[in-house]
Design an enzyme around this catalytic site. Sequence first.
Site, PDB file in Angstrom:
ATOM      1  N   GLY A 114       0.939  -1.224  -0.446  1.00  0.00           N
ATOM      2  CA  GLY A 114       0.069  -0.181   0.285  1.00  0.00           C
ATOM      3  C   GLY A 114       0.890   1.226   0.244  1.00  0.00           C
ATOM      4  N   GLY A 115       1.952   1.074  -0.467  1.00  0.00           N
ATOM      5  CA  GLY A 115       2.831   2.340  -0.375  1.00  0.00           C
ATOM      6  C   GLY A 115       2.723   3.150   1.074  1.00  0.00           C
TER       7      GLY A 115
ATOM      8  N   SER B 225       5.462  -5.645  -1.842  1.00  0.00           N
ATOM      9  CA  SER B 225       5.404  -4.519  -1.791  1.00  0.00           C
ATOM     10  C   SER B 225       5.985  -3.484  -1.102  1.00  0.00           C
ATOM     11  CB  SER B 225       4.297  -4.016  -2.637  1.00  0.00           C
ATOM     12  OG  SER B 225       4.162  -2.268  -3.130  1.00  0.00           O
ATOM     13  N   ALA B 226       5.237  -2.160  -0.515  1.00  0.00           N
ATOM     14  CA  ALA B 226       6.340  -1.790   0.647  1.00  0.00           C
ATOM     15  C   ALA B 226       5.969  -2.566   2.150  1.00  0.00           C
ATOM     16  CB  ALA B 226       5.054  -0.390   1.217  1.00  0.00           C
TER      17      ALA B 226
ATOM     18  N   ASP C 243       7.571  -4.552 -13.742  1.00  0.00           N
ATOM     19  CA  ASP C 243       7.077  -3.744 -12.094  1.00  0.00           C
ATOM     20  C   ASP C 243       8.449  -3.107 -12.602  1.00  0.00           C
ATOM     21  OD1 ASP C 243       7.813  -2.671  -9.547  1.00  0.00           O
ATOM     22  OD2 ASP C 243       7.914  -4.315  -9.099  1.00  0.00           O
TER      23      ASP C 243
ATOM     24  N   HIS D 110       3.408  -4.814 -11.239  1.00  0.00           N
ATOM     25  CA  HIS D 110       3.478  -4.722  -9.667  1.00  0.00           C
ATOM     26  C   HIS D 110       2.718  -4.895  -9.154  1.00  0.00           C
ATOM     27  CE1 HIS D 110       5.754  -2.869  -6.434  1.00  0.00           C
ATOM     28  NE2 HIS D 110       4.785  -2.299  -5.318  1.00  0.00           N
TER      29      HIS D 110
END
Length: 329
Positions: free
Chosen positions: A93-94, A170-171, A276, A306
């Site tokens: 979720g960044g 991801s994050a 990505d 991504h």
Amino acid sequence: MSGQTSSSNPTIADPYQYLQIIPNPNGTITRDPNRFPNSSPSPDPKNPTPVLSKDTVINQSRKTWVRIFLPRQTIVDSSSTNKLPLIVYFHGGGFINCSASSTIFHDFCSKMTLDLQFVVVSVDYRLAPEHRLPAAYDDAVEVLRWIKTTQEDWLIENVDYTRCFIMGSSAGANIAFHAGLCVSQEVDNLVPLKIKGLILHHPFIGGVQRTGSEMRLVDDPHLPQCVNDLMWNLALPSGVDRDHEYCNPMVDGGSKLWENLRLLGWKVLVTGCDGDPMIDRQMEFVNMLVTRDIKVLSHFSKGGYHVVELKEPSKAKTLLVLMKDFMFN
């Protein structure tokens, strides 16, 4: 992790609009509550669902908690002495969006639990910009210490604490490797918890200088570069750029703490794809680990985008086969 749109969509020029967030004068953001649907846990053993789940508070003042996922058969077969390995998972979720209850991550953790026959502890950590890094890293370490001491029955009765993997998407993969580095300094204090390795699914990393893949995919519909930049601007400590170690793990040759992982014999799995924008950085990251003599396995697939495995079941199946081979060999 961002929503889908076409590369011609004008929202790419406005990363706030793309992410459906509104900046506030006090430095916080207002998020669209409908952007990421949530799923409720299913804690009742009488429920026919193949995976049970329940939420447990970690730190009331920080409002952090975990969602525990357990294969239903584990409770049904209470006579079994075969305890299950543990995955401690961090959602994407960044750093600014989503939670452990977000349906996309709830479903992914349920699938991991069922297919791998692991217990999964999915962590709901504090989000930026209200809580900039290293807040999420601190929450991650707190959860690992909590697992060591908790009397939570689902964990005590069902988990083999000597087989633990730290994982993120991801994050969340960024959080997983920073948390792993932190706790590599205190492994004796985590007993009986024994960490075997890190699983970094499309790790969210960056830097000031644009890479070839970032320029090639600057208007990628799944993760446009301007959106990537905004998430880092909101997540990093105030006043630092993307060559800070939280964003760029290769800066100054990388953290000295990687030596701990080599000495401990931890394994690292890094996955990604050439669709990505971060693939060049992820491959550079793998090369850095190789030069540090870390036991690293990397898998970069063709095409995709991504965290494609969170959205496409066939890709998720391939990832889970790769994870199983990594964890059991």
